[in-house]
Design a protein around this motif. Structure first.
Motif, PDB file in Angstrom:
ATOM      1  N   TYR A 280      50.055 -75.568  -0.929  1.00  0.00           N
ATOM      2  CA  TYR A 280      50.080 -74.500   0.075  1.00  0.00           C
ATOM      3  C   TYR A 280      48.929 -73.513  -0.141  1.00  0.00           C
ATOM      4  CZ  TYR A 280      54.829 -76.110   1.072  1.00  0.00           C
ATOM      5  OH  TYR A 280      55.915 -76.853   1.403  1.00  0.00           O
ATOM      6  N   VAL A 283      45.651 -75.135   1.081  1.00  0.00           N
ATOM      7  CA  VAL A 283      45.577 -75.137   2.546  1.00  0.00           C
ATOM      8  C   VAL A 283      45.280 -73.738   3.059  1.00  0.00           C
ATOM      9  CG1 VAL A 283      46.908 -75.495   4.651  1.00  0.00           C
ATOM     10  CG2 VAL A 283      47.081 -77.141   2.783  1.00  0.00           C
ATOM     11  N   PHE A 284      45.941 -72.738   2.462  1.00  0.00           N
ATOM     12  CA  PHE A 284      45.733 -71.362   2.887  1.00  0.00           C
ATOM     13  C   PHE A 284      44.285 -70.933   2.643  1.00  0.00           C
ATOM     14  CE2 PHE A 284      45.705 -66.792   1.890  1.00  0.00           C
ATOM     15  CZ  PHE A 284      46.243 -66.289   3.057  1.00  0.00           C
ATOM     16  N   ALA A 286      41.661 -72.892   2.334  1.00  0.00           N
ATOM     17  CA  ALA A 286      40.764 -73.638   3.227  1.00  0.00           C
ATOM     18  C   ALA A 286      40.758 -73.010   4.611  1.00  0.00           C
ATOM     19  CB  ALA A 286      41.201 -75.103   3.294  1.00  0.00           C
ATOM     20  N   GLY A 287      41.898 -72.616   5.074  1.00  0.00           N
ATOM     21  CA  GLY A 287      41.986 -71.987   6.393  1.00  0.00           C
ATOM     22  C   GLY A 287      41.224 -70.691   6.439  1.00  0.00           C
ATOM     23  N   MET A 288      41.357 -69.897   5.374  1.00  0.00           N
ATOM     24  CA  MET A 288      40.641 -68.624   5.317  1.00  0.00           C
ATOM     25  C   MET A 288      39.131 -68.846   5.298  1.00  0.00           C
ATOM     26  SD  MET A 288      42.679 -65.987   5.354  1.00  0.00           S
ATOM     27  CE  MET A 288      41.688 -64.701   4.615  1.00  0.00           C
ATOM     28  N   SER A 289      38.702 -69.843   4.512  1.00  0.00           N
ATOM     29  CA  SER A 289      37.262 -70.141   4.426  1.00  0.00           C
ATOM     30  C   SER A 289      36.726 -70.592   5.775  1.00  0.00           C
ATOM     31  CB  SER A 289      37.015 -71.239   3.384  1.00  0.00           C
ATOM     32  OG  SER A 289      37.457 -70.799   2.107  1.00  0.00           O
ATOM     33  N   LEU A 290      37.469 -71.476   6.462  1.00  0.00           N
ATOM     34  CA  LEU A 290      37.044 -71.956   7.779  1.00  0.00           C
ATOM     35  C   LEU A 290      36.959 -70.815   8.774  1.00  0.00           C
ATOM     36  CD1 LEU A 290      36.339 -74.336   9.608  1.00  0.00           C
ATOM     37  CD2 LEU A 290      38.790 -74.638  10.050  1.00  0.00           C
ATOM     38  N   GLY A 291      37.903 -69.907   8.710  1.00  0.00           N
ATOM     39  CA  GLY A 291      37.887 -68.779   9.626  1.00  0.00           C
ATOM     40  C   GLY A 291      36.690 -67.886   9.392  1.00  0.00           C
TER      41      GLY A 291
END
Length: 302
Positions: A280, A283-284, A286-291
């Motif tokens: 988790y 994933v969290f 990675a999402g922050m980095s992509l954003g």
């Protein structure tokens, strides 16, 4: 007052008494107001008022000038106790502090520690309400239809769960034996929701009645505390510190703990699957980095 209680308790005729409760009780007392009340009943009522005073309790009653009510007021007054009398406004004379038909202890020359409450209305319902308002228990001495009406109304309320205050009749010379028989017969015929002793209790003497009340209330409080233990919560800072220093928890877990669910989460810490938490977290992140990457590209294009 306390020394007198201890002295009385040390006589060979009576067993040693437990100390009075740390918090005095407000006890409503019903009983006859007739001048024809037998002496054995008024003597018991006097002992009731005196014993309530010696145990530091407040005696609340109908302030009658005769019968059991007058006797209990004399007993409480003689032992320097506190009395609250409840009368109807019809007994107030010209709005003064003189009350026709009330006990002498409430007169102008009486001790000012006593109190009179005046009920309004066209009937006695308000008076009956004021008698039991704030009461911790109810003691019933021998009396006539008025006493029975007050007793059975409160017994009905207790039977239906509308009140939890204990009710005890002082069964002087077997006066309330027939009431006990009625309750037992109703129980045998399955007309009661509760057992007779859970509705009305009976004792032979006024002293035993008061001691039963004290013990009943004490045991009731202990049982209530066991059923609903008080959960001590730490401060918000300590909650957050506990979460950070403990095993790995999800961000949502930390937030839930901060909002007040720490006891449940703490008990579950040992059951947390570390691999799931790690997935988790990845994933969290990675999402922050992509954003952040998307936001930077948009600002660069502008």
């Amino acid at each position: 007052m306390t020394s007198e209680t201890n002295t009385a308790a040390s006589t060979p005729e009576t067993p040693a008494l437990p100390p009075p409760p740390s918090k005095p009780l407000r006890i409503c007392c019903y009983g006859s107001s007739s001048s024809r009340t037998p002496k054995k009943y008024t003597d018991a009522a006097y002992r009731l008022g005196r014993f309530l005073a010696l145990r530091n309790h407040t005696c609340v009653n109908g302030a009658g000038s005769a019968g059991c009510m007058a006797a209990m007021n004399r007993g409480a007054n003689d032992a320097d106790g506190k009395i609250v009398g409840v009368i109807h406004e019809m007994f107030v004379v010209d709005g003064s502090d003189w009350f026709t038909g009330s006990s002498e202890v409430f007169g102008k020359e009486a001790k000012r520690k006593h109190e009179i409450l005046v009920a309004r209305g066209k009937d006695l319902q308000e008076r009956k309400r004021l008698l039991v308002e704030g009461a911790d228990a109810l003691v019933v001495m021998p009396g006539g239809p008025g006493t029975w009406d007050e007793l059975w109304e409160m017994a009905c309320a207790r039977h239906l769960g509308l009140t939890s205050i204990p009710i005890v009749c002082v069964n002087v010379d077997g006066y309330y034996d027939t009431f006990m028989t009625i309750l037992m017969r109703a129980d045998e015929d399955q007309l009661l929701y509760k057992k007779p002793h859970d509705i009305v209790h009976f004792e032979e003497t006024p002293e035993a009645a008061v001691l039963w009340i004290e013990n009943h209330i004490s045991e009731f409080k202990k049982e209530a505390e066991q059923r609903h233990p008080i959960k001590k919560r730490t401060s918000a800072i300590r909650k957050m510190d506990s979460n950070v220093s403990g095993s790995t928890l999800s961000v949502w877990g930390r937030m839930s703990s901060f909002l007040g669910d720490e006891p449940a989460l703490v008990s579950q810490k040992k059951d947390v699957d570390g691999s799931k938490v790690l997935r988790y977290a990845v994933v969290f992140a990675a999402g922050m980095s992509l954003g952040l990457l998307v936001a930077n590209n948009r600002s660069g294009s502008k």
